[in-house]
Write an enzyme that holds these catalytic residues in place. Structure first.
Site: not given
Ligand code: BG6
Length: 480
Positions: A177, A377
């Site tokens: 990211e 993701e």
């Molecule tokens: C992304 C990141 O922003 O979202 C992850 O790459 C992160 O590391 C994921 O865990 C989900 O976000 P969160 O804050 O719910 O863990």
């Protein structure tokens, strides 16, 4: 039904070392930035401490103990049918202080075991070199990526692990990211410019000058590493990784449409335009001027950027937002905010669910770059309930999964060259934004709670079997 997904499509899950591994001081590992973060909630920011206070609970220290349980976890991933697993290497396991003379052999040996286990089970590792962390020593000494010194230190770390693992790891991502480095809050995680800071994470602000300069250092570092990787091991492929948060203009007011174009450029396109094309985009100069940024570009930097372009584009996709010049309500994100979209529902953490936005984003990105894409993701943080018999009925997560896979199927039918999909957090792990465990993403439940209690045992949720079915049919089945 025949699958719309190409043969060899990569199906799996994505994780990050600091949220998963635990073992924060095991095997010679040094403290990393994340080890200084306490837990928060959706309304209470995580606190950052300068030292480590032994009386406080730091959720990343033990993660979900993958460090000791990786075999059991990888067996569960294999049972779901994964053929890819995205993970990151903790820089501080390899160079505990970031600037040590020699790498830490015990840290290198740990990842040897993990990669052997994955490859032995037919799961291809996809490795992120830097996922929201660096040795804390580099924060204290250099203020993270603000300093040019980080380029050479990162290069040495990256070459060390690429040389060691290139026979088993063919797919690499340089920075997770990276585009969050341009955001007020996101840069806290992405560029670690928190030297001397103690307090709520939401107050750790930096200037635009610092943010864009730090990003420049990362572009150069990424370029140098990719250039080296391509020249030394021609079978390796490298990617960027962007947090793609699609924004829609809330109205057809042209002023709002222009504002949205600016948002899309600064938030979503700026970094990938550099990393795909190997040069700063045409709009960069004006953007820097408006932000009061004077970029220091050293001799050779632009050559490194030009020579180290990526082979495939990867991104996270969780939600969309709206942008408007008119009054509007703001939504919640972990490191970002945006306008509320009245046509969408939100998760309990306020993230707007938008599968059509994924199809739209895939088309926009592919039209722009024409290189293979991968969704690395996507997922939904939710509260889960364990029934007395140990079952977990997470229909909400299954619905989110199915709708997003169906959106990808449509994008592939639209002509997008999509390589694969890794669900965020296939096993519950520590939330990056809030540090919570109760914000669960997994198909596999982990018995760990926000007060530190729990025995870390693993349970299969209903979604475990739903994803297994989708993978088994290569996306042809299981979406209804
Ligand atoms: C992304 C990141 O922003 O979202 C992850 O790459 C992160 O590391 C994921 O865990 C989900 O976000 P969160 O804050 O719910 O863990």
């Amino acid at each position: 039904m025949a699958s719309a997904f190409p043969d060899g499509f990569l199906w799996g899950g994505a994780t990050a070392a600091n949220q998963l591994e635990g073992g924060w001081d095991a095997g010679g590992r040094g403290p990393s930035v994340d080890d200084h973060f306490l837990g928060g909630t959706v309304d209470t920011p995580r606190m950052i401490t300068l030292g480590i206070d032994p009386t406080r609970f730091y959720p990343n220290h033990d993660g979900i103990d993958f460090y000791h349980r990786y075999k059991e976890d990888i067996a569960l991933f294999a049972e779901m049918g994964f053929n890819v697993f995205r993970m990151s290497i903790a820089w501080s396991r390899i160079f505990p202080n970031g600037d040590d003379a020699e790498p830490n052999e015990a840290g290198l040996a740990f990842y040897d075991k993990v990669f052997d286990e994955l490859v032995g089970r037919g799961i291809q590792p996809l490795v992120t070199l830097s996922h929201y962390e660096m040795p804390y020593h580099l924060v204290e000494k250099y203020n993270g990526w603000e300093s040019r010194e980080l380029i050479a230190l990162f290069e040495r770390y990256a070459k060390t692990v690429i040389d060691r693992y290139h026979d088993r790891v063919k797919l690499w991502i340089t920075f997770n990211e990276i585009n969050l480095g341009a955001y007020d809050m996101g840069n806290l995680f992405e560029t670690s410019m928190i030297r001397g800071f103690e307090g709520p994470a939401s107050e750790a602000y930096t200037t635009a000058q610092q943010r864009y300069q730090a990003l420049h250092h990362q572009f150069v570092a990424s370029g140098r590493v990719i250039r080296y990787g391509h020249a030394t091991y021609p079978d390796l492929r490298f990617a960027n990784m962007d947090c793609f948060i699609l924004t829609y203009p809330m109205t057809c007011d042209p002023a709002g449409v222009l504002l949205n174009e600016r948002e899309m450029r600064t938030r979503n396109w700026y970094c990938s335009d550099v990393q795909v094309r190997g040069a700063y985009p045409s709009y960069a100069r004006r953007l820097w001027e408006e932000e009061g940024v004077e970029l220091a570009i050293a001799d050779g930097d632009l050559d490194d950027i030009a020579a180290g372009t990526i082979d495939f584009y990867t991104f996270s996709y969780y939600m969309s937002n709206v942008v408007s010049t008119h009054e509007h309500e703001d939504t919640k994100g972990n490191m970002t905010t945006g306008g509320v979209n009245p046509y969408l529902e939100s998760t309990d953490w306020g993230w707007q669910i938008d599968p059509d936005g994924l199809r739209f984003s895939l088309n926009e990105i592919y039209d722009r770059y024409q290189i293979p894409l991968m969704v690395v993701e996507n997922g939904m943080g939710a509260l889960d309930t364990v029934e007395e018999d140990g079952s977990i009925h997470d229909d909400y997560r299954i619905g989110y999964l199915r709708r997003h896979v169906a959106a990808m199927r449509e994008a592939v039918a639209d002509g997008v060259d999509l390589m694969g999909y890794t669900w965020w957090g296939p096993i519950d792990l520590v939330s990056a934004g809030t540090g919570e465990m109760r914000k669960r993403y997994g198909f596999i439940y982990v018995d760990k709670h926000d007060d530190g209690s729990g025995d870390y045992s693993r349970l299969r949720k209903d979604s475990f079997f739903a994803y297994q079915r989708i993978i088994k049919s290569n996306g042809a089945d299981g979406l209804e």
